[in-house]
Design a protein around this motif. Structure first.
Motif, PDB file in Angstrom:
ATOM      1  N   ALA A  98       0.831  -1.209   0.000  1.00 52.81           N
ATOM      2  CA  ALA A  98       0.000   0.000   0.000  1.00 52.81           C
ATOM      3  C   ALA A  98       0.862   1.255   0.000  1.00 52.81           C
ATOM      4  CB  ALA A  98      -0.935  -0.012   1.202  1.00 52.81           C
ATOM      5  N   LEU A  99       1.963   1.240   0.729  1.00 56.18           N
ATOM      6  CA  LEU A  99       2.860   2.398   0.760  1.00 56.18           C
ATOM      7  C   LEU A  99       3.549   2.610  -0.592  1.00 56.18           C
ATOM      8  CD1 LEU A  99       4.381   1.967   4.319  1.00 56.18           C
ATOM      9  CD2 LEU A  99       2.982   3.885   3.548  1.00 56.18           C
ATOM     10  N   ALA A 100       3.880   1.521  -1.270  1.00 57.40           N
ATOM     11  CA  ALA A 100       4.442   1.640  -2.618  1.00 57.40           C
ATOM     12  C   ALA A 100       3.402   2.246  -3.558  1.00 57.40           C
ATOM     13  CB  ALA A 100       4.898   0.276  -3.134  1.00 57.40           C
ATOM     14  N   MET A 101       2.145   1.882  -3.362  1.00 56.56           N
ATOM     15  CA  MET A 101       1.058   2.463  -4.141  1.00 56.56           C
ATOM     16  C   MET A 101       0.922   3.949  -3.844  1.00 56.56           C
ATOM     17  SD  MET A 101      -1.772  -0.564  -3.626  1.00 56.56           S
ATOM     18  CE  MET A 101      -3.084   0.350  -4.455  1.00 56.56           C
ATOM     19  N   ALA A 102       1.035   4.312  -2.572  1.00 53.02           N
ATOM     20  CA  ALA A 102       0.899   5.718  -2.172  1.00 53.02           C
ATOM     21  C   ALA A 102       2.010   6.579  -2.735  1.00 53.02           C
ATOM     22  CB  ALA A 102       0.874   5.822  -0.646  1.00 53.02           C
ATOM     23  N   LYS A 103       3.175   5.985  -2.892  1.00 60.84           N
ATOM     24  CA  LYS A 103       4.300   6.699  -3.496  1.00 60.84           C
ATOM     25  C   LYS A 103       4.001   7.030  -4.960  1.00 60.84           C
ATOM     26  CE  LYS A 103       8.608   8.037  -4.320  1.00 60.84           C
ATOM     27  NZ  LYS A 103       9.160   9.314  -3.818  1.00 60.84           N
ATOM     28  N   VAL A 196       6.539   9.314   2.851  1.00 56.32           N
ATOM     29  CA  VAL A 196       5.386   9.052   1.988  1.00 56.32           C
ATOM     30  C   VAL A 196       4.118   8.971   2.821  1.00 56.32           C
ATOM     31  CG1 VAL A 196       4.301   7.354   0.449  1.00 56.32           C
ATOM     32  CG2 VAL A 196       6.731   7.882   0.215  1.00 56.32           C
ATOM     33  N   PHE A 197       4.194   8.231   3.906  1.00 57.31           N
ATOM     34  CA  PHE A 197       3.029   8.044   4.778  1.00 57.31           C
ATOM     35  C   PHE A 197       2.649   9.357   5.454  1.00 57.31           C
ATOM     36  CE2 PHE A 197       1.134   5.951   8.725  1.00 57.31           C
ATOM     37  CZ  PHE A 197      -0.041   5.587   8.081  1.00 57.31           C
ATOM     38  N   LYS A 198       3.623  10.032   5.999  1.00 56.98           N
ATOM     39  CA  LYS A 198       3.357  11.277   6.719  1.00 56.98           C
ATOM     40  C   LYS A 198       2.728  12.330   5.815  1.00 56.98           C
ATOM     41  CE  LYS A 198       6.616  14.257   7.580  1.00 56.98           C
ATOM     42  NZ  LYS A 198       7.810  14.965   8.110  1.00 56.98           N
ATOM     43  N   ASN A 199       3.203  12.423   4.594  1.00 55.86           N
ATOM     44  CA  ASN A 199       2.766  13.480   3.686  1.00 55.86           C
ATOM     45  C   ASN A 199       1.533  13.122   2.863  1.00 55.86           C
ATOM     46  OD1 ASN A 199       4.907  15.188   4.474  1.00 55.86           O
ATOM     47  ND2 ASN A 199       6.295  14.222   3.012  1.00 55.86           N
ATOM     48  N   LEU A 200       1.069  11.891   2.971  1.00 48.89           N
ATOM     49  CA  LEU A 200      -0.104  11.473   2.215  1.00 48.89           C
ATOM     50  C   LEU A 200      -1.331  12.259   2.659  1.00 48.89           C
ATOM     51  CD1 LEU A 200      -1.163   9.379   0.109  1.00 48.89           C
ATOM     52  CD2 LEU A 200      -1.739   7.917   2.071  1.00 48.89           C
ATOM     53  N   LYS A 201      -2.014  12.865   1.701  1.00 46.92           N
ATOM     54  CA  LYS A 201      -3.203  13.661   2.002  1.00 46.92           C
ATOM     55  C   LYS A 201      -4.415  12.745   2.061  1.00 46.92           C
ATOM     56  CE  LYS A 201      -0.679  17.341   1.882  1.00 46.92           C
ATOM     57  NZ  LYS A 201      -0.244  17.964   3.148  1.00 46.92           N
ATOM     58  N   THR A 227       2.150  14.223  14.112  1.00 45.80           N
ATOM     59  CA  THR A 227       1.669  14.070  12.738  1.00 45.80           C
ATOM     60  C   THR A 227       0.159  13.845  12.802  1.00 45.80           C
ATOM     61  OG1 THR A 227       1.803  11.649  12.570  1.00 45.80           O
ATOM     62  CG2 THR A 227       3.838  12.901  12.182  1.00 45.80           C
ATOM     63  N   ASP A 228      -0.463  13.721  11.641  1.00 44.02           N
ATOM     64  CA  ASP A 228      -1.911  13.470  11.608  1.00 44.02           C
ATOM     65  C   ASP A 228      -2.231  11.979  11.500  1.00 44.02           C
ATOM     66  OD1 ASP A 228      -1.023  13.081   9.048  1.00 44.02           O
ATOM     67  OD2 ASP A 228      -2.624  14.239   8.086  1.00 44.02           O
ATOM     68  N   VAL A 229      -1.259  11.134  11.845  1.00 42.22           N
ATOM     69  CA  VAL A 229      -1.459   9.687  11.825  1.00 42.22           C
ATOM     70  C   VAL A 229      -2.111   9.239  13.127  1.00 42.22           C
ATOM     71  CG1 VAL A 229      -0.350   7.434  11.670  1.00 42.22           C
ATOM     72  CG2 VAL A 229       0.529   9.355  10.322  1.00 42.22           C
ATOM     73  N   ASN A 230      -3.204   8.505  13.019  1.00 41.03           N
ATOM     74  CA  ASN A 230      -3.863   7.942  14.199  1.00 41.03           C
ATOM     75  C   ASN A 230      -3.247   6.583  14.530  1.00 41.03           C
ATOM     76  OD1 ASN A 230      -6.043   9.962  14.618  1.00 41.03           O
ATOM     77  ND2 ASN A 230      -6.633   9.325  12.551  1.00 41.03           N
ATOM     78  N   PHE A 231      -3.321   6.214  15.802  1.00 41.26           N
ATOM     79  CA  PHE A 231      -2.699   4.973  16.256  1.00 41.26           C
ATOM     80  C   PHE A 231      -3.640   4.209  17.179  1.00 41.26           C
ATOM     81  CE2 PHE A 231      -0.193   2.906  19.713  1.00 41.26           C
ATOM     82  CZ  PHE A 231       0.326   1.853  18.969  1.00 41.26           C
ATOM     83  N   LYS A 232      -3.716   2.901  16.963  1.00 38.26           N
ATOM     84  CA  LYS A 232      -4.506   2.024  17.831  1.00 38.26           C
ATOM     85  C   LYS A 232      -3.677   0.803  18.193  1.00 38.26           C
ATOM     86  CE  LYS A 232      -8.123   0.361  19.938  1.00 38.26           C
ATOM     87  NZ  LYS A 232      -8.660   0.997  21.177  1.00 38.26           N
TER      88      LYS A 232
END
Length: 261
Positions: A98-103, A196-201, A227-232
């Protein structure tokens, strides 16, 4: 369903109507890992599950499947289905894909959930372990899979969920040696994708198991601070869909419902 792709095939399933949710399984898994989540999700969403290269009913393209190779196969399915935007949930290897896709195509993402996964690259120790496993796969594959698979569960979970454990182990053992080697080689090569993850809108969530020995939870949590990343955090190990089934279902459904327009 099967789609012809680069002289091979990619297997996928589709259920439900609504906004698209794409589910990407982990290493030595298949679309079957999502069987308890799909019935609920598909009541309100268009749910697409895809067997990654070398897994399940999807063929291999060689002896190295980079995360980009796997991402391109997923894109082929989404293009075939005319999916323009989706919430994507990736378990372990599926998160790397998924991260490769987001890139490559960040505009596709309405949401991204890394489930028992990370944006970090392999450290040198992990790369060495993968190299050893690749060599062992060529001579003693079944023992290798049984040994490595046990580490995916918290110790007590292997007994508590014995039937589930045996079922998913059987699926893992059906993965071809070529598929195993190609995925391991690809995971060794993947870069750090924190930026990539951090900057993904998009809406972002990381789900980790407290007893997951494969993830450095403290390091990951420290990196996503401010960051705007949520964590569980869930209570058990790497296989949250088995070890924390009810809680995971709630978290995933909330993630999808929250970001449905």
């Amino acid at each position: 369903m099967l789609l012809e792709y680069k002289n091979s095939i990619v297997h996928y399933t589709v259920e439900g109507k609504g906004e698209a949710v794409v589910l990407l399984h982990g290493f030595l898994e298949t679309v079957d890992m999502w069987h308890t989540l799909v019935p609920e999700l598909s009541k309100t969403h268009h749910v697409i599950c895809i067997d990654l290269l070398g897994h399940g009913k999807t063929g291999c393209l060689g002896y190295v499947h980079t995360m980009e190779n796997m991402a391109d196969a997923v894109f082929a399915i989404l293009n075939h289905l005319k999916i323009k935007q989706a919430q994507i949930i990736g378990h372990s290897l599926g998160g790397y894909v998924a991260l490769a896709m987001a890139k490559k195509e960040p505009q596709l993402f309405k949401g991204l959930c890394l489930m028992n996964s990370t944006f970090e690259a392999d450290n040198n120790e992990r790369k060495t372990l993968r190299t050893r496993a690749i060599k062992m796969a060529q001579t003693n594959y079944e023992s290798l899979v049984r040994l490595s698979f046990a580490n995916l569960f918290a110790a007590e979970s292997r007994e508590k969920y014995r039937q589930n454990y045996e079922e998913v182990l059987l699926i893992a053992l059906q993965t071809s040696v070529q598929g195993y080697i190609a995925a391991q080689e690809g995971m060794k090569l993947r870069p750090n994708r924190f930026e990539v993850f951090k900057n993904l809108k998009a809406n972002k969530l990381i789900i980790l198991g407290k007893k997951d020995s494969l993830m450095d939870i403290e390091k990951i949590v420290n990196q996503i601070k401010n960051t705007d990343v949520n964590f569980k955090e869930l209570s058990e190990g790497h296989m949250s869909h088995i070890e924390n089934k009810s809680e995971l279902s709630y978290v995933i459904n909330h993630f999808n419902e929250k970001y449905t327009s």
